[in-house]
Design a protein around this motif. Structure first.
Motif, PDB file in Angstrom:
ATOM      1  N   UNK A   1      -8.940  -9.701  -0.225  1.00 11.82           N
ATOM      2  CA  UNK A   1      -8.269  -9.896   1.060  1.00 11.82           C
ATOM      3  C   UNK A   1      -6.864  -9.323   1.022  1.00 11.82           C
ATOM      4  N   UNK A   2      -6.133  -9.610  -0.045  1.00 14.17           N
ATOM      5  CA  UNK A   2      -4.768  -9.102  -0.197  1.00 14.17           C
ATOM      6  C   UNK A   2      -4.762  -7.571  -0.263  1.00 14.17           C
ATOM      7  N   UNK A   3      -5.686  -6.999  -1.019  1.00 15.57           N
ATOM      8  CA  UNK A   3      -5.749  -5.542  -1.140  1.00 15.57           C
ATOM      9  C   UNK A   3      -6.129  -4.895   0.193  1.00 15.57           C
ATOM     10  N   UNK A   4      -7.003  -5.544   0.953  1.00 17.84           N
ATOM     11  CA  UNK A   4      -7.383  -5.013   2.262  1.00 17.84           C
ATOM     12  C   UNK A   4      -6.177  -4.947   3.183  1.00 17.84           C
ATOM     13  N   UNK A   5      -5.367  -6.016   3.199  1.00 13.29           N
ATOM     14  CA  UNK A   5      -4.151  -6.018   4.019  1.00 13.29           C
ATOM     15  C   UNK A   5      -3.187  -4.933   3.572  1.00 13.29           C
ATOM     16  N   UNK A   6      -3.038  -4.763   2.262  1.00  8.14           N
ATOM     17  CA  UNK A   6      -2.131  -3.740   1.730  1.00  8.14           C
ATOM     18  C   UNK A   6      -2.622  -2.337   2.092  1.00  8.14           C
ATOM     19  N   UNK A   7      -3.900  -2.107   1.988  1.00  6.75           N
ATOM     20  CA  UNK A   7      -4.463  -0.793   2.346  1.00  6.75           C
ATOM     21  C   UNK A   7      -4.254  -0.515   3.826  1.00  6.75           C
ATOM     22  N   UNK A   8      -4.481  -1.518   4.664  1.00  9.02           N
ATOM     23  CA  UNK A   8      -4.274  -1.330   6.103  1.00  9.02           C
ATOM     24  C   UNK A   8      -2.810  -1.021   6.406  1.00  9.02           C
ATOM     25  N   UNK A   9      -1.887  -1.737   5.753  1.00 14.23           N
ATOM     26  CA  UNK A   9      -0.456  -1.506   5.957  1.00 14.23           C
ATOM     27  C   UNK A   9      -0.070  -0.097   5.514  1.00 14.23           C
TER      28      UNK A   9
END
Length: 66
Positions: free
Chosen positions: A26-34
């Motif tokens: 979940x954290x990596x998904x948010x970082x990738x989107x950002x």
């Protein structure tokens, strides 16, 4: 410790591991989107810069002594 207790302990460890990995994903998904949004903005900015002047950025120009 009997088999059932070992199995229950192993299931508890695996459940914890799955929860931890889920948080990481979940954290990596948010970082990738950002980061994807930032790259998109940078690409737009560079396209506008090229359309306006068409000159090379100072960092890409050869130094005068070349």
């Amino acid at each position: 410790m009997d088999r059932i207790e070992r199995s229950e302990e192993q299931i508890a460890h695996l459940t914890r591991m799955v929860d931890d990995l889920s948080e990481i994903v979940t954290r990596q998904t948010r970082e990738i989107e950002r980061l994807s949004r930032r790259v998109g903005l940078l690409m737009e900015r560079e396209a506008e810069r090229e359309a306006e002047g068409g000159t090379l950025p100072l960092a890409d120009q050869r130094p005068p002594h070349w």
